[in-house]
Write a protein that holds these residues in place. Sequence first.
Motif, PDB file in Angstrom:
ATOM      1  N   GLU A 189       0.839  -1.193   0.000  1.00 12.11           N
ATOM      2  CA  GLU A 189       0.000   0.000   0.000  1.00 12.11           C
ATOM      3  C   GLU A 189       0.875   1.244   0.000  1.00 12.11           C
ATOM      4  O   GLU A 189       1.860   1.328   0.740  1.00 12.11           O
ATOM      5  N   SER A 190       0.501   2.244  -0.810  1.00  8.96           N
ATOM      6  CA  SER A 190       1.283   3.479  -0.852  1.00  8.96           C
ATOM      7  C   SER A 190       1.308   4.178   0.505  1.00  8.96           C
ATOM      8  O   SER A 190       2.264   4.868   0.847  1.00  8.96           O
ATOM      9  N   SER A 191       0.259   3.996   1.322  1.00  3.52           N
ATOM     10  CA  SER A 191       0.204   4.655   2.626  1.00  3.52           C
ATOM     11  C   SER A 191       1.191   4.058   3.616  1.00  3.52           C
ATOM     12  O   SER A 191       1.465   4.658   4.658  1.00  3.52           O
ATOM     13  N   ALA A 192       1.726   2.872   3.305  1.00  2.76           N
ATOM     14  CA  ALA A 192       2.636   2.204   4.227  1.00  2.76           C
ATOM     15  C   ALA A 192       4.065   2.128   3.696  1.00  2.76           C
ATOM     16  O   ALA A 192       4.903   1.456   4.265  1.00  2.76           O
ATOM     17  N   VAL A 193       4.356   2.812   2.606  1.00  4.62           N
ATOM     18  CA  VAL A 193       5.681   2.746   1.994  1.00  4.62           C
ATOM     19  C   VAL A 193       6.698   3.484   2.859  1.00  4.62           C
ATOM     20  O   VAL A 193       6.425   4.557   3.393  1.00  4.62           O
ATOM     21  N   ASP A 194       7.898   2.902   2.986  1.00  5.72           N
ATOM     22  CA  ASP A 194       8.970   3.559   3.737  1.00  5.72           C
ATOM     23  C   ASP A 194       9.461   4.789   2.989  1.00  5.72           C
ATOM     24  O   ASP A 194       9.745   4.737   1.796  1.00  5.72           O
ATOM     25  N   ARG A 195       9.590   5.895   3.714  1.00  8.85           N
ATOM     26  CA  ARG A 195      10.093   7.138   3.124  1.00  8.85           C
ATOM     27  C   ARG A 195      11.616   7.104   2.995  1.00  8.85           C
ATOM     28  O   ARG A 195      12.276   6.318   3.679  1.00  8.85           O
ATOM     29  N   PRO A 196      12.177   7.970   2.147  1.00 13.80           N
ATOM     30  CA  PRO A 196      13.635   8.117   2.146  1.00 13.80           C
ATOM     31  C   PRO A 196      14.114   8.497   3.544  1.00 13.80           C
ATOM     32  O   PRO A 196      13.479   9.284   4.246  1.00 13.80           O
ATOM     33  N   ARG A 197      15.243   7.943   3.954  1.00 14.08           N
ATOM     34  CA  ARG A 197      15.702   8.173   5.321  1.00 14.08           C
ATOM     35  C   ARG A 197      16.421   9.512   5.490  1.00 14.08           C
ATOM     36  O   ARG A 197      16.478  10.041   6.606  1.00 14.08           O
ATOM     37  N   ALA A 198      16.960  10.065   4.420  1.00 11.23           N
ATOM     38  CA  ALA A 198      17.592  11.379   4.504  1.00 11.23           C
ATOM     39  C   ALA A 198      16.516  12.462   4.515  1.00 11.23           C
ATOM     40  O   ALA A 198      15.424  12.286   3.957  1.00 11.23           O
ATOM     41  N   ALA A 199      16.806  13.580   5.146  1.00 14.30           N
ATOM     42  CA  ALA A 199      15.840  14.673   5.223  1.00 14.30           C
ATOM     43  C   ALA A 199      15.672  15.357   3.872  1.00 14.30           C
ATOM     44  O   ALA A 199      16.600  15.412   3.056  1.00 14.30           O
ATOM     45  N   ALA A 200      14.476  15.874   3.646  1.00 16.56           N
ATOM     46  CA  ALA A 200      14.190  16.628   2.419  1.00 16.56           C
ATOM     47  C   ALA A 200      14.618  18.077   2.638  1.00 16.56           C
ATOM     48  O   ALA A 200      13.805  19.001   2.675  1.00 16.56           O
ATOM     49  N   ASP A 201      15.907  18.271   2.759  1.00 20.64           N
ATOM     50  CA  ASP A 201      16.473  19.564   3.143  1.00 20.64           C
ATOM     51  C   ASP A 201      17.190  20.188   1.952  1.00 20.64           C
ATOM     52  O   ASP A 201      18.374  19.922   1.710  1.00 20.64           O
ATOM     53  N   PHE A 202      16.490  21.027   1.202  1.00 19.55           N
ATOM     54  CA  PHE A 202      17.090  21.630   0.006  1.00 19.55           C
ATOM     55  C   PHE A 202      18.312  22.470   0.367  1.00 19.55           C
ATOM     56  O   PHE A 202      19.328  22.448  -0.339  1.00 19.55           O
ATOM     57  N   GLY A 203      18.234  23.226   1.451  1.00 23.15           N
ATOM     58  CA  GLY A 203      19.354  24.072   1.848  1.00 23.15           C
ATOM     59  C   GLY A 203      20.628  23.276   2.045  1.00 23.15           C
ATOM     60  O   GLY A 203      21.722  23.719   1.666  1.00 23.15           O
ATOM     61  N   LYS A 204      20.518  22.095   2.626  1.00 24.45           N
ATOM     62  CA  LYS A 204      21.688  21.251   2.852  1.00 24.45           C
ATOM     63  C   LYS A 204      22.145  20.583   1.563  1.00 24.45           C
ATOM     64  O   LYS A 204      23.359  20.506   1.282  1.00 24.45           O
ATOM     65  N   LEU A 205      21.201  20.106   0.785  1.00 24.25           N
ATOM     66  CA  LEU A 205      21.540  19.377  -0.436  1.00 24.25           C
ATOM     67  C   LEU A 205      22.191  20.269  -1.488  1.00 24.25           C
ATOM     68  O   LEU A 205      23.071  19.825  -2.237  1.00 24.25           O
TER      69      LEU A 205
END
Length: 217
Positions: A69-85
Amino acid sequence: MRRSRWAGALALAGAVTALGAGPAQAQGYRYWSFWDGAGGTWAYATQGPATLRPADGAVAGFRFTVSAESSAVDRPRAAADFGKLCSGTPQKSGTKRVGVVVDFGSAADAPDGERPPRERTACARVPEDASAGEALAAVAKPLRYDAQGLLCGVAGYPETGCAEQVSGSGTSEPKASGKPSAGADGDGGPSAGLLGGGAAVVVLGAAAVWQARRHRG
């Protein structure tokens, strides 16, 4: 008599609904899920990477996973931090910057004989009209797609296969008939739960037709 026919139809529909729901709970798909990191928070993307065109400052995430199920999919473990990336990537006229997070998932989710690479993060500088898929290609080649445009491999991982059905024990099985539903344009990631739900709807309709014919008879 009419009441008993209705009861029979509803019992049949309920039984088939339960059967349809069973595989969704016991089986999933091994695939690349796609995430939108707008606002610094991961959300399951409503479009596929081939059609989503992020703005400058966006973050796109990709996670290899096994899920039903899409509602139970594991998210990427790194933060969605544009400033850092993208801290070391200045703006440039005619281009945009997209933070990219590639999470190759856990060893438990890996296909037999393969080992997930280390997580990869990058800042993609791409043309202003580029898609999320093009941003991914700029930093994580080679990509592999199937004939229907479903993302199958990132940076060469996994080497083979594409959205295989996986049993509860974690072993791969042949795909069910047809391709699992994958969101708005077919390349965002499968949703196995829709398979069971769709089958149940079809049989519910069949039960209603059966009841109506018996009533006319």
